[in-house]
Design an enzyme around this catalytic site. Sequence first.
Site: not given
Ligand code: 13P
Ligand code: ZN
Length: 270
Positions: A116, A139, A141, A169, A210
Amino acid sequence: MKDFLSAPRLAELVRICTEMYAHGWDERNGGNVSVLLDGADIDGYIDTKNVLRELPTGFSAPLPEGSLFLVTGTGKYFRNVRYDPADSLGVVRLTDGGKTAQLLWGFTGGGTFTSEFPAHMMSHAARLSVDAENRVVLHCHPDGLLAMTYVHDLDERAFTRTLWQMETECVMVFPEGVNVLPWMLCGTNEIGEATAEKMKTARLVVWAQHGIYGAGRSLDETFGLIETAEKAAGIFLKIAHLPWKQTLKTEDLRRIAAHYGVTPRAGYLD
Ligand code: 13P
Ligand code: ZN
């Protein structure tokens, strides 16, 4: 030269990766983090004349020549970062108009930066254009926000208002709201460009089905933003199927914002 493994910037990132895993936000290699460094962060730790490898980025990262980043590696398990940070993390320097990243430290097992990288570099540029002190793009999940993208309208105003209503909050922590991208293929320049565009107006960008991107001046600020939004999403999912007897009303949100001196996103509390 001191060992970069003992540098404060590195310790901070290892700690955050460990916390992210503990929060369940980063299964397997899910998630990635990049931190814009100052020369002073690596001074005395890394010989900047010693380029270990040249890594093609596949795009022209729109950042100043010589920009330095500490970044997670692709395929690296967050659970393992603390056991071998030099393998999981790398320090890279952008050159050649951002088309090349010179590896100055890390990725000892022959790895490279996250898939990413486009979304990270483009988001840094977008955030820096509105806040010169932005240093972090993160980033992950988190399951509440991710689940919410299956059952909630993806309209940014509606999505933001629901999160704001879940906890007093929220409007204080992210008054600009959260922006939302529909599902797109990850790891591409296209999702990078779309994320960066959204980053111009908010520090949080949800990737439907995602995860989420956060940006901020520090790892703590960025982690805290996601933590707060994720908590709100979790509350929403706990109550979404139940009859609501009361909620935070638009007027309440306006009062919170006025009391704490924050400016909610224009048009979101009409
Ligand atoms: P990477 O292992 O390449 O960082 O990818 C993980 C991910 O969350 C892709 O969106
Ligand atoms: Zn991801």
